[in-house]
Design a protein around this motif. Structure first.
Motif: not given
Ligand code: ADP
Length: 220
Positions: A124, A127, A153, A172, A182-183, A186
């Protein structure tokens, strides 16, 4: 829940396979005759099916991790991160990303599940990052009865009003065109941390970056 995973894997995937099969056939047999619009529609259907398949697989992974008993053992997190760094090498190179960690502790935990947390948070952090040099700093602090880990990060950050809801499954903040996903990552991290007697939270400044914190109890 186990039953649900079974249904998800078979009953939900099967009709998808049928749709995909016929869409592929449609393209193969009539693709050369089709109007550009029709070709685009076929393309959208295929993308939709693939996305649905990814969601089912992610859901399956969630139920699997949720249901499997924890195998508690000594986990060397320094070694674990080194292995993760190797397996994520392609991604790190492609994104020109760097991973920093040192003197990470040995903890009592389920190796596969702790690996999953670090992998999700690192992926994440890379990404959701538009920095020319995405950098992830991982640290651990000894808090006597538990370890407090942080994964920091220099990415896009998360506005305060969204910081709680991102732990909810399927939530998301961006669409697929902007950032794929996929959301589920986390919510999976939260579940694993809670199973290890810990909690997970974050600190973020939009535009500057995000730090995820999680704790793992020393006694399991
Ligand atoms: P995914 O990565 O598949 O979208 P996650 O459950 O890992 O699902 O994350 C949920 C949402 O939280 C992400 O879609 C993003 O919007 C936000 N997010 C997660 N990690 C980060 C991060 N390190 N920096 C910014 N936004 C984040």
């Amino acid at each position: 829940m186990r039953e649900f995973a079974h249904i998800a894997s078979h009953d939900l995937k099967e009709p998808l396979r049928t749709i995909l099969g016929f869409v592929q056939l449609l393209e193969l047999k009539f693709g050369h005759l089709a109007h550009t619009d029709a070709k685009n529609y076929i393309n959208y259907i295929t993308i939709g099916i693939q996305r649905m398949e990814n969601l089912i697989n992610a859901l399956l992974q969630y139920t699997r991790i949720n249901n499997s008993p924890l195998t508690i053992e000594k986990v060397d997190t320094q070694l674990l991160l080194k292995e993760l760094e190797n397996s994520l090498n392609d991604l790190l190179q492609r994104k020109n990303a760097q991973l920093h960690y040192e003197n990470m502790p040995i903890i009592l935990a389920d190796d596969q599940q702790i690996r999953q947390i670090f992998q999700n948070l690192i992926q994440n952090g890379i990404k959701f990052n538009k920095n020319t040099l995405p950098t992830i700093n991982i640290e651990a602090v000894d808090k006597e009865t538990y370890w407090e880990f942080s994964v920091k990060d220099n990415g896009i950050g998360i506005a305060p009003e969204y910081q709680e809801q991102i732990f909810t499954i399927f939530n998301r903040l961006h669409n697929q065109n902007e950032f794929e996903g996929t959301g589920i990552g986390l919510s999976l991290c939260q579940r694993i941390v809670e199973r290890h007697g810990g909690r997970i939270w974050l600190d973020s400044e939009p535009g500057l970056g995000t730090t995820f914190y999680f704790t793992i109890a020393k006694k399991q």
